[in-house]
Design an enzyme around this catalytic site. Structure first.
Site, PDB file in Angstrom:
ATOM      1  CE  LYS A   1     142.753  20.110 -14.615  1.00  0.00           C
ATOM      2  NZ  LYS A   1     142.864  20.262 -16.073  1.00  0.00           N
TER       3      LYS A   1
ATOM      4  CG  ASP B   1     139.699  21.818 -16.360  1.00  0.00           C
ATOM      5  OD1 ASP B   1     140.251  21.325 -17.354  1.00  0.00           O
ATOM      6  OD2 ASP B   1     138.772  21.228 -15.762  1.00  0.00           O
TER       7      ASP B   1
HETATM    8  P1  NDP Z   1     134.045  25.223 -19.551  1.00  0.00           P
HETATM    9  O1  NDP Z   1     133.699  25.438 -18.127  1.00  0.00           O
HETATM   10  O2  NDP Z   1     134.408  26.367 -20.403  1.00  0.00           O
HETATM   11  O3  NDP Z   1     132.832  24.459 -20.286  1.00  0.00           O
HETATM   12  C1  NDP Z   1     132.383  23.216 -19.866  1.00  0.00           C
HETATM   13  C2  NDP Z   1     131.199  22.833 -20.730  1.00  0.00           C
HETATM   14  O4  NDP Z   1     130.840  21.482 -20.471  1.00  0.00           O
HETATM   15  C3  NDP Z   1     129.979  23.675 -20.425  1.00  0.00           C
HETATM   16  O5  NDP Z   1     129.212  23.797 -21.590  1.00  0.00           O
HETATM   17  C4  NDP Z   1     129.254  22.819 -19.397  1.00  0.00           C
HETATM   18  O6  NDP Z   1     127.876  23.067 -19.315  1.00  0.00           O
HETATM   19  C5  NDP Z   1     129.504  21.431 -19.950  1.00  0.00           C
HETATM   20  N1  NDP Z   1     129.395  20.435 -18.887  1.00  0.00           N
HETATM   21  C6  NDP Z   1     130.038  20.410 -17.697  1.00  0.00           C
HETATM   22  N2  NDP Z   1     129.658  19.339 -16.971  1.00  0.00           N
HETATM   23  C7  NDP Z   1     128.778  18.683 -17.745  1.00  0.00           C
HETATM   24  C8  NDP Z   1     128.031  17.500 -17.581  1.00  0.00           C
HETATM   25  N3  NDP Z   1     128.131  16.793 -16.461  1.00  0.00           N
HETATM   26  N4  NDP Z   1     127.226  17.109 -18.595  1.00  0.00           N
HETATM   27  C9  NDP Z   1     127.143  17.834 -19.740  1.00  0.00           C
HETATM   28  N5  NDP Z   1     127.829  18.969 -19.951  1.00  0.00           N
HETATM   29  C10 NDP Z   1     128.632  19.386 -18.974  1.00  0.00           C
HETATM   30  O7  NDP Z   1     135.195  24.125 -19.553  1.00  0.00           O
HETATM   31  P2  NDP Z   1     136.225  23.754 -20.701  1.00  0.00           P
HETATM   32  O8  NDP Z   1     135.605  23.896 -22.030  1.00  0.00           O
HETATM   33  O9  NDP Z   1     137.464  24.456 -20.394  1.00  0.00           O
HETATM   34  O10 NDP Z   1     136.474  22.221 -20.379  1.00  0.00           O
HETATM   35  C11 NDP Z   1     135.710  21.187 -21.000  1.00  0.00           C
HETATM   36  C12 NDP Z   1     136.539  19.913 -20.987  1.00  0.00           C
HETATM   37  O11 NDP Z   1     137.753  20.161 -21.709  1.00  0.00           O
HETATM   38  C13 NDP Z   1     136.973  19.435 -19.601  1.00  0.00           C
HETATM   39  O12 NDP Z   1     137.019  18.030 -19.576  1.00  0.00           O
HETATM   40  C14 NDP Z   1     138.373  19.996 -19.473  1.00  0.00           C
HETATM   41  O13 NDP Z   1     139.147  19.275 -18.548  1.00  0.00           O
HETATM   42  C15 NDP Z   1     138.849  19.805 -20.903  1.00  0.00           C
HETATM   43  N6  NDP Z   1     140.015  20.609 -21.255  1.00  0.00           N
HETATM   44  C16 NDP Z   1     139.947  21.985 -21.253  1.00  0.00           C
HETATM   45  C17 NDP Z   1     141.076  22.717 -21.570  1.00  0.00           C
HETATM   46  C18 NDP Z   1     141.047  24.197 -21.654  1.00  0.00           C
HETATM   47  O14 NDP Z   1     142.060  24.773 -22.063  1.00  0.00           O
HETATM   48  N7  NDP Z   1     139.974  24.871 -21.309  1.00  0.00           N
HETATM   49  C19 NDP Z   1     142.363  22.048 -21.876  1.00  0.00           C
HETATM   50  C20 NDP Z   1     142.291  20.623 -21.930  1.00  0.00           C
HETATM   51  C21 NDP Z   1     141.159  19.953 -21.594  1.00  0.00           C
HETATM   52  P3  NDP Z   1     127.274  24.019 -18.150  1.00  0.00           P
HETATM   53  O15 NDP Z   1     127.458  25.405 -18.659  1.00  0.00           O
HETATM   54  O16 NDP Z   1     125.876  23.571 -18.032  1.00  0.00           O
HETATM   55  O17 NDP Z   1     128.083  23.714 -16.919  1.00  0.00           O
END
Ligand code: NDP
Length: 454
Positions: free
Chosen positions: A134, A174
């Site tokens: 990572k 991510d």
């Molecule tokens: P993105 O950056 O696309 O989206 C993240 C989302 O989560 C945004 O809506 C963001 O809001 C919100 N967010 C981030 N921090 C916080 C917080 N502290 N409180 C509330 N909301 C929050 O990321 P992903 O969708 O890719 O990733 C989301 C999760 O999924 C992570 O844990 C990641 O590790 C996991 N994941 C993702 C994969 C992928 O392929 N993308 C694969 C496996 C796991 P804002 O816009 O306000 O920041």
């Protein structure tokens, strides 16, 4: 030797947790991730003394390599900015390191190591030959222009390129790293190495080595595995009330597939707050706001004035729902949120985000007969499809959406069957946390033993 033999296996797990805390001071997320895995597989470790004899836990909790580096870049005003970059190459027992890059201001070694540690077992669960890694940076893409993001990505890759490669380490996206960032990173990698080495990064654009469905894979995979649980219960998504936190990549495509299967997604969020639309969230509006113009979820109300908005993200867990899909970030469900969810009738929690539930929350769900599908199984669809992207790159081929979707479904079904059967074998029926940890651990640990002391 005598002293060694007198130590019980139980002490082994405790000693390792203690060792991780002492050797990685202040890195609480990493401590939590190690504790979650080791506590849950304690009975399995006790039954297998060969793991202690081969110092497997000591080796498994120490990354093979950690790279920290300076990332200087200039903003649009010409000011010099400096961020820190990371790549944690955690474990290569099963294949080249594989895992995403996170750009978020909270990134520090504790988050990088927890994610890389988790990734190692998740990748093992996919059945694909990939090790765990990572990386990322404390850079915040929010509010930056495209040109600033590009300059940052180019500087980041100017150091990272020497550590990665299709047979060494393959990053992906991510939080904060989507199609735009992968494009800039790949462009710089190609420029520095003078090679179009498609297999060195995944999440690429469809016309330049990317795989169809990679964008949707994490969210779709999550819904596919939840659907397997529902089928076991003689149920389906039809008419189920679903709450999904986040509105990024994982959340949006989980919502899309859940809606397609007949669910009503009643709420979504971002880091500022949550929208609640009892008639069902209009996903096109969310996509337009978040993907179209990088806006805030509160803007949903401009199009749907009858929806409600709470300016605290965690309040999303106070809603009545059948299924909760945390898809935002680590530790978003603590014991208080778990209690609210149980009180309001939740039956299944599918972890789309990595480590979204604290240890206390997990225990509370389990005591209250909520089926919890742990992240390393539930969100493995993303990395599994990245592995399918690598296969296509290696073959100079590209598969149709339907082909990749079929493979993703098979992978998620296999993961579910494997972890369920393993949990049952150890008389821990329905404990999918135990099942996932044992299946992942066993594959990695046994490969490490076979490969000798490396
Ligand atoms: P993105 O950056 O696309 O989206 C993240 C989302 O989560 C945004 O809506 C963001 O809001 C919100 N967010 C981030 N921090 C916080 C917080 N502290 N409180 C509330 N909301 C929050 O990321 P992903 O969708 O890719 O990733 C989301 C999760 O999924 C992570 O844990 C990641 O590790 C996991 N994941 C993702 C994969 C992928 O392929 N993308 C694969 C496996 C796991 P804002 O816009 O306000 O920041």
């Amino acid at each position: 030797m005598k002293e060694y033999l007198e130590r019980t296996q139980e002490e082994y797990v405790d000693r390792i947790i203690e060792r991780v805390i002492v050797k990685n001071p202040g890195e609480t997320e990493f401590h939590q991730a190690v504790r979650e895995v080791l506590e849950s597989i304690r009975p399995f470790i006790e039954a297998h003394p060969e793991y202690e004899e081969n110092a497997i836990l000591e080796r498994l909790t120490e990354p093979e390599r950690q790279v920290y580096f300076r990332v200087p870049w200039t903003d649009d005003k010409g000011r010099i900015r400096v961020n820190r970059g990371y790549r944690i190459e955690f474990n290569s027992a099963l294949g080249p390191y594989k895992g995403g890059l996170r750009f978020h201001p909270t990134v520090y070694p504790g988050i990088m190591k927890f994610l890389a540690f988790e990734q190692t077992f998740k990748n093992a669960l996919t059945g694909r030959p990939i090790g765990g890694g990572k990386g990322g940076s404390d850079f915040d893409p929010k509010g930056k222009s495209d040109a600033e993001v590009m300059r940052f990505c180019q500087s980041f890759m100017t150091e990272l390129y020497r550590h990665i490669g299709e047979k060494t380490d393959i990053p992906a996206g991510d939080i904060g790293v989507g199609a735009r960032e992968i494009g800039y990173l790949f462009g710089q990698y190609k420029r520095i190495t003078n090679k179009f080495e498609a297999g060195a990064l995944t999440g690429k654009g469809i016309n330049w080595g990317g795989s169809l469905l990679r964008t949707e894979a994490t969210g779709y995979g999550l819904v596919y595995i939840v659907n397997e649980v529902l089928k076991d219960q003689g149920e389906s998504f039809e008419g189920k009330k679903v709450v999904i936190s986040g509105s990024g990549n994982a959340a949006i495509y989980a919502a899309q597939k859940a809606i397609e299967l007949g669910a009503i997604v009643i709420a979504m969020s971002d880091s500022d707050g949550a929208v609640y639309d009892p008639q069902g969230i209009d996903l096109d509006t969310v996509i337009e706001i978040k993907e179209g113009r990088r806006g805030r979820i509160v803007e949903y109300l401009e199009v749907h004035p009858n929806a409600d908005y709470e300016n605290k993200s965690k309040n999303i867990w106070k809603l009545d729902c059948d299924i909760a899909l945390p898809c935002a970030t680590q530790n978003e469900i603590d014991i208080d949120e778990a209690k609210e969810l149980v009180k309001n009738g939740v039956k299944i929690v599918g972890e789309g985000a990595n480590m979204p539930s604290t240890l206390e929350a997990i225990e509370y769900f389990q005591i209250n007969n909520v089926v919890l599908i742990p992240a390393k199984a539930a969100n493995a669809g993303g990395v599994a499809t990245s592995a399918l992207e690598m296969s296509q790159n290696a073959m100079w081929d590209s598969w149709t959406f339907e082909e990749v979707d079929k493979k993703l479904k098979e992978i998620m079904t296999n993961i579910y069957q494997n972890i369920k059967i393993t949990a049952k074998e150890y008389n821990k029926e329905d404990d999918l946390v135990f099942g996932a940890n044992v299946v992942g651990f066993q594959k990695v640990a046994n490969a490490m033993i076979s490969q000798g002391l490396v």
